[in-house]
Design a protein around this motif. Structure first.
Motif, PDB file in Angstrom:
ATOM      1  N   THR A  34       0.835  -1.201   0.000  1.00  0.00           N
ATOM      2  CA  THR A  34       0.000   0.000   0.000  1.00  0.00           C
ATOM      3  C   THR A  34       0.869   1.249   0.000  1.00  0.00           C
ATOM      4  N   ARG A  35       0.488   2.221  -0.784  1.00  0.00           N
ATOM      5  CA  ARG A  35       1.225   3.486  -0.824  1.00  0.00           C
ATOM      6  C   ARG A  35       1.149   4.176   0.533  1.00  0.00           C
ATOM      7  N   GLY A  40      -3.099   1.077   5.440  1.00  0.00           N
ATOM      8  CA  GLY A  40      -3.058  -0.310   5.020  1.00  0.00           C
ATOM      9  C   GLY A  40      -1.650  -0.790   4.738  1.00  0.00           C
ATOM     10  N   TYR A  42      -1.333  -3.950   2.502  1.00  0.00           N
ATOM     11  CA  TYR A  42      -1.408  -4.656   1.224  1.00  0.00           C
ATOM     12  C   TYR A  42      -2.551  -4.080   0.394  1.00  0.00           C
ATOM     13  N   THR A  43      -2.333  -4.011  -0.913  1.00  0.00           N
ATOM     14  CA  THR A  43      -3.336  -3.464  -1.824  1.00  0.00           C
ATOM     15  C   THR A  43      -3.647  -4.472  -2.919  1.00  0.00           C
ATOM     16  N   GLY A  61     -14.036  -3.599  -5.133  1.00  0.00           N
ATOM     17  CA  GLY A  61     -13.194  -3.339  -3.967  1.00  0.00           C
ATOM     18  C   GLY A  61     -13.997  -3.314  -2.680  1.00  0.00           C
ATOM     19  N   TYR A  78     -10.440  -2.044   5.867  1.00  0.00           N
ATOM     20  CA  TYR A  78     -10.080  -1.822   4.461  1.00  0.00           C
ATOM     21  C   TYR A  78     -10.544  -0.443   4.044  1.00  0.00           C
ATOM     22  N   VAL A  80     -11.096   1.767   0.010  1.00  0.00           N
ATOM     23  CA  VAL A  80     -11.024   1.645  -1.447  1.00  0.00           C
ATOM     24  C   VAL A  80     -10.724   3.004  -2.052  1.00  0.00           C
ATOM     25  N   PHE A  84      -8.371   0.348  -6.248  1.00  0.00           N
ATOM     26  CA  PHE A  84      -7.371  -0.229  -5.350  1.00  0.00           C
ATOM     27  C   PHE A  84      -8.003  -0.501  -3.984  1.00  0.00           C
ATOM     28  N   LEU A  85      -7.963  -1.757  -3.579  1.00  0.00           N
ATOM     29  CA  LEU A  85      -8.493  -2.183  -2.280  1.00  0.00           C
ATOM     30  C   LEU A  85      -7.330  -2.282  -1.307  1.00  0.00           C
ATOM     31  N   ASN A  86      -7.259  -1.335  -0.352  1.00  0.00           N
ATOM     32  CA  ASN A  86      -6.195  -1.301   0.648  1.00  0.00           C
ATOM     33  C   ASN A  86      -6.625  -2.054   1.901  1.00  0.00           C
TER      34      ASN A  86
END
Length: 615
Positions: A34-35, A40, A42-43, A61, A78, A80, A84-86
């Motif tokens: 994840t940025r 988060g 993982y994305t 997502g 989580y 979204v 992208f689902l973080n």
């Protein structure tokens, strides 16, 4: 516990089947870190899933995020952002990992694969000392060997020493004519530097001879006959230099005669060759020891240059090679876009490619290695493409495991180096310079004032060598680079000493705490953001090592260590450790510092960098 990426990928596939009734067993799941600007660890990229779910990426997502949070205790929350689902990992997962795995000896290293790999690096000429170009080769090769070892391979390190040829004879001839019996011992000069001085001296005397000859009537006739209108007289003589060496030069003729005598086994010539090469090997060994590298076996070109002819014969029998009317042997690689390549001259003598064929077979016979890594500058890219293609066509059992670790040249801020002109930066001088830079930098700090001078010097040596090694290894192998000794020792930059300083902090807080009992750490449950960041970085270390080994790229390890050190410094700034407010928090943070320090020491150790306890 199941690895988080694997768990998430399985969960996404299950979610696709449950939510949308599709068979997602063979579906590739795009998962990335994840940025930093989003919550988060993982994305999941949902754009590729629209074909299966037949919904918009954002809706997929939201629905997958809800499914994962409801069905997997590891997923705490989580969010979204477009497609992208973080995913936010539960604190309990991170605390359990830190307390049960991260601090274990050998964390990050892979189990034994039962596969052997040979890594070749260094491979110098014996007419001069090791220089800055060799430094990058050696540090890159050694770090790659250690990285492969961490990835579970049985690694053997080798080099092939280029101990024959006209360049070596130039040094020999210059010493014979101008040395007056001097030795490294009598002059107090390091042995390989001593021999290198005669290589430069040969070039100096040759240039003097060449300039004098240019004034002769014969030379002027040649100039008038062969000059091109677009070349100035200076440019013409520069282009004619090699021709002069081979056809007119007295020094050139003497050097070539010496080479022929060596090839014929002339007793006096071979004795001189052994003597001067022996001096060089003595100097090389001293430099290798300073750099902290070693070799399991040395190969010498004087012993391998005739190898490979039997492989050429076998290739002729198989129809892989063909013989021309003049007797020379070639291989046609045009179907692989590599042109036609000569393997034997018309007189039956070998070429470099022939020798390399034989050396590859010899190494396989010596070690049974299924992989071989050649650490050689990118100037030889074509050579290795040809070598590997030929070995595949010969159906050598190791042919699919060959890799050319190609790297760009390294320059100084002042520009390129030239060996013959004596403008190279010797490896020994470079090491001395960065250690001196580290010493000057240390004068600004008093943190080691209570140590003896010997202890301080040892710390400075480690810091200086870390500066040199990290600055060179952190650059991806394929990139050309400029090495700046002063910049390399900066404690605030992207440098080895910066990472060492983070390690020293972990050791300092541990000493200050008095090696306490950390059992209370299990009671700490609510993580701070900087703690989560550090632990998730530790979690990625084993995967990072495997990826770096797979790509033969130790720069990935260097940058991982830098980022881990940077986050450790941020953690140090943001939270209190010894005055954390509870016994559990203090114990947990001490354990975190300990684990980060261990991983920094492990990662930097792969790069050949020692970590000091004090700075």
């Amino acid at each position: 516990m199941t690895a988080l990426p694997e768990l998430i990928e399985t969960g996404v596939r299950n979610g696709l089947e449950t939510l949308y009734g599709v068979d997602a067993s063979g579906q590739d799941i795009t998962l990335q870190s994840t940025r930093k600007e989003f919550e988060g660890e993982y994305t999941v990229v949902t754009f590729p899933l629209t074909r299966l779910a037949r919904k918009k990426p954002e809706q997929i997502g939201e629905e997958l995020g809800q499914y994962l949070r409801d069905n997997f205790a590891e997923i705490k929350d989580y969010n979204v952002i477009k497609g992208f689902l973080n995913l936010v990992i539960d604190d309990a997962v991170w605390t359990r990992f830190l307390l049960e795995q991260a601090g274990e000896p050998g964390f990050g290293r892979s189990p034994d694969r039962g596969e052997r790999v040979v890594v070749e690096f260094a491979s110098p000429n014996t007419n001069k000392p090791l220089h800055l170009g060799h430094v990058r080769n050696i540090l890159l090769g050694w770090a790659t060997s250690q990285l492969l070892d961490a990835a579970g391979f049985d690694v053997k390190t080798v080099q092939i020493i280029n101990d024959r040829g006209i360049a070596i004879c130039k040094s020999m001839l210059a010493w014979e004519r101008f040395g007056k019996g001097a030795t490294p011992k009598s002059t107090g000069v390091k042995p390989d530097h001593f021999v290198g001085e005669y290589y430069v001296l040969f070039e100096t005397r040759f240039q003097e001879e060449y300039r004098a000859w240019q004034q002769s009537e014969d030379a002027q006739v040649i100039y008038e006959d062969r000059k091109k209108k677009e070349l100035s007289e200076k440019e013409f003589w520069k282009s004619y230099k090699n021709t002069y060496f081979n056809t007119h030069s007295e020094l050139g003729a003497a050097a070539k005669e010496m080479l022929l005598k060596w090839e014929d086994g002339d007793v006096e010539t071979v004795a001189l060759w052994n003597r001067m090469n022996g001096w060089v090997y003595e100097g090389f060994d001293e430099t290798y020891e300073r750099m902290g590298v070693r070799f399991d076996k040395l190969y010498y070109e004087s012993q391998t240059y005739l190898l490979g002819k039997d492989m050429v014969d076998a290739g002729l029998d198989k129809g892989v090679f063909y013989r021309k009317e003049d007797g020379s042997v070639f291989v046609d690689l045009t179907d692989a876009k590599l042109d036609q390549k000569a393997l034997l001259r018309a007189d039956g003598t070998s070429l470099y490619i022939t020798q390399d064929l034989g050396t590859a077979r010899l190494r396989y016979d010596d070690f049974g290695a299924t992989r071989m890594v050649y650490t050689v500058a990118d100037e030889q890219n074509y050579h290795f493409q040809v070598l590997f293609e030929i070995l595949k066509r010969l159906e050598e059992p190791y042919a699919d495991g060959l890799y050319h670790l190609s790297y760009g040249m390294v320059d100084l801020p002042s520009g390129r180096m030239k060996s013959r002109e004596g403008t190279v930066v010797d490896a020994d001088d470079l090491m001395d310079e960065v250690i001196q830079e580290a010493y000057q930098s240390s004068l600004e700090r008093e943190s080691t004032s209570d140590l003896s001078e010997e202890e301080r010097r040892e710390i400075i040596r480690k810091v200086g060598m870390a500066a040199l090694k990290f600055q060179i290894i952190k650059v991806g192998p394929q990139k050309r680079m400029v090495f700046d000794p002063k910049e390399s020792v900066d404690l605030q930059g992207q440098t080895g000493p910066y990472v060492q300083n983070a390690f020293v902090r972990t050791r300092a807080v541990w000493r200050k705490a008095g090696s306490p009992d950390l059992s209370a750490a299990a009671g700490y449950t609510a993580l701070e953001p900087t703690e989560r960041e550090l632990i998730s970085q530790l979690y990625s270390y084993p995967t990072l090592l495997r990826d770096a080994a797979e790509n033969y790229d130790p720069s990935l390890v260097a940058m991982y260590c830098y980022e881990l050190a940077k986050n450790l410094h941020k953690f140090w700034h943001d939270v209190s450790i010894l005055n954390a407010g509870s016994e559990a928090a203090t114990a947990f943070r001490l354990r975190l510092c300990q684990s980060v320090g261990n991983v920094l020491e492990s990662g930097m150790g792969i790069l050949g960098i020692e970590m000091p306890e004090r700075m």
